[in-house]
Design a protein around this motif. Structure first.
Motif, mmCIF file in Angstrom:
data_model
loop_
_atom_site.group_PDB
_atom_site.id
_atom_site.type_symbol
_atom_site.label_atom_id
_atom_site.label_comp_id
_atom_site.label_asym_id
_atom_site.label_seq_id
_atom_site.Cartn_x
_atom_site.Cartn_y
_atom_site.Cartn_z
ATOM 1 N N GLN A 69 -109.565 37.944 80.128
ATOM 2 C CA GLN A 69 -108.544 38.927 80.508
ATOM 3 C C GLN A 69 -108.778 40.267 79.812
ATOM 4 N N LYS A 70 -109.117 40.209 78.545
ATOM 5 C CA LYS A 70 -109.323 41.431 77.782
ATOM 6 C C LYS A 70 -110.551 42.205 78.259
ATOM 7 N N LYS A 71 -111.498 41.500 78.819
ATOM 8 C CA LYS A 71 -112.748 42.136 79.253
ATOM 9 C C LYS A 71 -112.732 42.505 80.729
ATOM 10 N N ALA A 72 -111.875 41.863 81.515
ATOM 11 C CA ALA A 72 -111.931 41.951 82.975
ATOM 12 C C ALA A 72 -111.791 43.379 83.499
ATOM 13 N N ARG A 73 -110.999 44.186 82.848
ATOM 14 C CA ARG A 73 -110.777 45.544 83.344
ATOM 15 C C ARG A 73 -112.069 46.352 83.419
ATOM 16 N N ARG A 74 -112.981 46.084 82.517
ATOM 17 C CA ARG A 74 -114.257 46.807 82.542
ATOM 18 C C ARG A 74 -115.097 46.443 83.762
ATOM 19 N N TYR A 75 -114.843 45.278 84.318
ATOM 20 C CA TYR A 75 -115.669 44.775 85.418
ATOM 21 C C TYR A 75 -114.942 44.809 86.765
ATOM 22 N N ARG A 76 -113.769 45.434 86.816
ATOM 23 C CA ARG A 76 -112.964 45.349 88.037
ATOM 24 C C ARG A 76 -113.597 46.068 89.225
ATOM 25 N N HIS A 77 -114.548 46.976 88.997
ATOM 26 C CA HIS A 77 -115.192 47.711 90.086
ATOM 27 C C HIS A 77 -116.375 46.944 90.673
ATOM 28 N N LEU A 78 -116.734 45.799 90.065
ATOM 29 C CA LEU A 78 -117.925 45.062 90.489
ATOM 30 C C LEU A 78 -117.633 44.091 91.625
ATOM 31 N N GLU A 79 -118.668 43.808 92.420
ATOM 32 C CA GLU A 79 -118.585 42.717 93.387
ATOM 33 C C GLU A 79 -118.651 41.397 92.622
ATOM 34 N N TYR A 80 -118.192 40.330 93.280
ATOM 35 C CA TYR A 80 -118.066 39.061 92.561
ATOM 36 C C TYR A 80 -119.368 38.564 91.930
ATOM 37 N N PRO A 81 -120.516 38.627 92.613
ATOM 38 C CA PRO A 81 -121.755 38.134 91.983
ATOM 39 C C PRO A 81 -122.073 38.850 90.665
ATOM 40 N N ASP A 82 -121.896 40.183 90.662
ATOM 41 C CA ASP A 82 -122.148 40.929 89.425
ATOM 42 C C ASP A 82 -121.071 40.649 88.380
ATOM 43 N N PHE A 83 -119.839 40.544 88.861
ATOM 44 C CA PHE A 83 -118.729 40.208 87.963
ATOM 45 C C PHE A 83 -118.989 38.861 87.289
#
Length: 210
Positions: A162-176
């Motif tokens: 949860q704490k890290k997810a915001r940094r990755y919110r712009h990514l598509e699922y495979p990259d996420f």
């Protein structure tokens, strides 16, 4: 041959230590608690002088250990390493450790519980990482295993994600998935936990973006 105490003077730079003068000359320094029973005119044998110096060494080590513990809780190994670094002999260190354990000032079981609670609250990580950290602190394996039985590793992984997810919110699922999996793995979570958490955190992130 006994020597006579001719003066007892508090040190100027450290008022907790006393300079002892024998037969008119400076002989040695002692902590005030060790020197407390000395009086001018008293005679000291060589054996008594050696005993006083030994007591002073223990008192110095004790005060050093107490100061070391004043900043945060420490494991027994950390206290031993600190005293060793400052040149204290092993018998003195053993005595200090025994006294600190007896007084409840060091307790590896309590230290391990607090360490895991602190990590879980501020920097969640998996049992593998926690076990490694506690071993590095010298905590016995049986204490580590007992403490780690109390944690919910899936919940910790979810909170870390949860704490890290915001940094990755712009990514598509495979990259996420790739980046979040790497992050959680570096935090010590094993694959099964990561595989369980990823879809849940992705779903939560997607709902926030709607």
């Amino acid at each position: 041959m006994a020597k006579k105490i001719t003066a007892l003077k508090l040190q100027r730079r450290n008022r907790n230590r006393v300079n002892v003068y024998l037969d008119g000359e400076f002989a040695f320094g002692l902590s005030r608690i060790v020197a407390g029973w000395l009086r001018t005119g008293q005679e000291l044998s060589e054996e008594k002088i050696a005993e006083l110096k030994a007591q002073d060494g223990v008192e110095i080590a004790l005060q050093r250990a107490l100061n070391f513990l004043s900043y945060r809780a420490r494991s027994e190994q950390e206290v031993r390493q600190n005293l060793t670094k400052h040149g204290h002999d092993e018998p003195v260190i053993d005595e200090i450790i025994e006294r600190l354990n007896r007084g409840g000032l060091i307790n590896d079981a309590s230290f391990a519980e607090m360490w895991v609670e602190n990590r879980s609250e501020f920097r969640p990580r998996g049992s593998q990482m926690l076990r490694l950290e506690l071993r590095q602190k010298g905590i016995p394996d049986e204490i580590i295993s007992s403490v780690l039985e109390m944690i919910d590793e899936t919940e910790l992984a979810f909170r870390a994600a949860q704490k890290k997810a915001r940094r990755y919110r712009h990514l598509e699922y495979p990259d996420f998935r790739k980046k979040m999996s790497g992050f959680l793995a570096r935090r010590g979570f094993h694959y099964g936990i990561i595989a369980d958490v990823l879809p849940k955190i992705w779903e939560e992130l997607a709902s926030q973006n709607e």
